[in-house]
Design an enzyme around this catalytic site. Structure first.
Site, mmCIF file in Angstrom:
data_model
loop_
_atom_site.group_PDB
_atom_site.id
_atom_site.type_symbol
_atom_site.label_atom_id
_atom_site.label_comp_id
_atom_site.label_asym_id
_atom_site.label_seq_id
_atom_site.Cartn_x
_atom_site.Cartn_y
_atom_site.Cartn_z
ATOM 1 N N ASP A 161 0.902 -1.325 0.165
ATOM 2 C CA ASP A 161 0.030 0.027 -0.012
ATOM 3 C C ASP A 161 0.758 1.193 -0.124
ATOM 4 O O ASP A 161 0.340 2.367 -0.215
ATOM 5 C CB ASP A 161 -0.822 -0.041 1.241
ATOM 6 C CG ASP A 161 -1.859 -1.272 1.258
ATOM 7 O OD1 ASP A 161 -2.297 -1.496 0.308
ATOM 8 O OD2 ASP A 161 -2.354 -1.441 2.360
ATOM 9 N N GLU A 257 -9.686 -1.062 -1.556
ATOM 10 C CA GLU A 257 -10.645 -1.945 -0.805
ATOM 11 C C GLU A 257 -11.132 -0.968 0.782
ATOM 12 O O GLU A 257 -12.060 -1.427 1.036
ATOM 13 C CB GLU A 257 -9.766 -2.984 -0.034
ATOM 14 C CG GLU A 257 -8.664 -2.583 0.758
ATOM 15 C CD GLU A 257 -7.846 -4.005 1.284
ATOM 16 O OE1 GLU A 257 -8.372 -5.264 1.094
ATOM 17 O OE2 GLU A 257 -6.944 -3.935 1.704
#
Length: 389
Positions: A161, A257
């Site tokens: 990420d 997400e």
């Protein structure tokens, strides 16, 4: 007597962990250190039973050149990993041999325990003089704890990420983006053949950088990121228009997400892990259902999931991982502990390890994202980092 260095990886695996460890180990051996690899991250130290000799063979292994000779050719971590947090161990996760031990401290009414005293005792038992830890902000938060306890620690940031605070880049990010761009490109054939709207969900809890950069590089029509709540009706209208304007009659959306609809909440399931996180995922499927209802179009929904973090690292992640490993060992040799290696402004540097706890690294929306049209948009390229971070 030789000094002894320990090394471990924690949290989710990413491509690049093995090359980083290989560089640490080889440089440590060249500097006449003994090297001990800790299996399963912080879990290997928590579950280490000093009264059970077999524990030593299972959770701690002496590493030689031959042990790391070929590990850089594969992804993941050859030492394995876990999401254990020794300062927050829930009752069900307490090892049996520690249940009645004086080495634990109760930290809340739920019986959650802090076993840092046990971890320090294990490190002393193993004769480890310095610990190199590789992980994301969760794993590194416990590195901060050990450092504050006075134990010598050097940290290396990893997460696909790219959201460890204090560094522009984390091991695993480039490969995750490369995998995502490849999958988007390949899935265009199916989405286009069936004239559908493709909705692809990518990892990204607090930072939407993987969705943003993947969308930018793959020329995706729209991108939803964790930092900007979105209107589902507006998004549906955009995608319907994108599909109609495409000569091949399809459209593609990437979505983090951790994305949130306006007025909604983040989609999480299951119990909290040792760091207080529940399992993310499912917002893409919810959006797909809503887009289908609103546009009356057929949808192809795909969650990229663990494929993003699987396999060998790409060239950039190899470069950064090896450089981070070398820099970490240079810190060890100089006796500069309590620090994390980092990239800032395109240059390698080091920062106090406590920095990871002082903020959250997120996308600079004003610089890189059009929040009105849900698209990547770089306002000014002059002087910005190579990876737009």
């Amino acid at each position: 007597m030789k000094k002894r260095l320990g090394i471990l990886t924690g949290g989710g695996d990413v491509p690049g962990l093995n090359p980083a460890m290989k560089e640490v180990v080889l440089n440590a051996l060249d500097a006449d250190y003994e090297v001990i690899g800790i299996r399963r991250g912080w879990g290997g130290l928590l579950d280490f039973n000093l009264d059970e000799p077999s524990t030593r063979d299972y959770y701690a292994r002496n590493l030689s050149r031959n042990d790391v000779r070929s590990i850089d050719r594969t992804g993941g971590t050859f030492l394995h990993t876990s999401r254990t947090n020794p300062q927050k161990v829930r009752p069900n996760d307490i090892p049996d041999f520690l249940r009645n031990s004086s080495l634990g401290k109760v930290i809340n009414d739920n019986g959650t325990m802090d076993y840092t005293d046990h971890v320090l005792r294990v490190l002393d038992h193993l004769g480890i003089d310095v610990l190199v830890t590789i992980g994301g902000d969760d794993t590194l938060s416990y590195s901060v704890r050990l450092s504050n306890e006075g134990f010598p620690v050097v940290a290396i940031p990893k997460t696909m990420d790219n959201d460890v605070f204090g560094t522009d880049y984390c091991i695993g990010f480039s490969t995750a983006v490369s995998r995502s761009v490849d999958m988007i490109t390949q899935l265009r054939t199916t989405v286009g053949s069936h004239e559908r709207i493709g909705i692809f969900e990518l990892f990204g809890r607090n930072s939407g950088e993987t969705s943003l950069i993947s969308a930018y590089l793959a020329y995706v029509d729209r991108a939803i990121i964790s930092e900007v709540p979105f209107e589902i009706e507006k998004l549906a209208a955009f995608l319907h228009e994108d599909k109609r304007n495409n000569p091949s009659n399809y459209a593609i959306l990437t979505i983090s997400e951790g994305a949130i609809m306006e007025g909604g909440e983040i989609i999480e399931t299951g119990p909290e892990d040792a760091y207080g996180h529940r399992k993310l995922g499912g917002i893409g499927e919810i959006v797909a259902d809503q887009i289908k209802k609103l546009t009356k179009q057929h949808i192809l929904y795909q969650k990229f999931g663990y494929v993003m973090r699987s396999g060998a690292p790409d060239s950039l992640d190899r470069m950064v991982a090896m450089s981070f490993g070398n820099l970490a060992m240079q810190l060890v040799q100089r006796g500069e502990f309590g620090r994390m290696v980092a990239l800032q402004g395109g240059r390698y540097t080091t920062i106090p390890i406590e920095t990871v706890l002082t903020g959250k690294k997120i996308v600079d929306v004003e610089a890189y994202y059009d929040k009105e049209n849900y698209k990547p948009k770089v306002r000014d390229f002059h002087g910005i980092p190579m990876f737009l971070t």
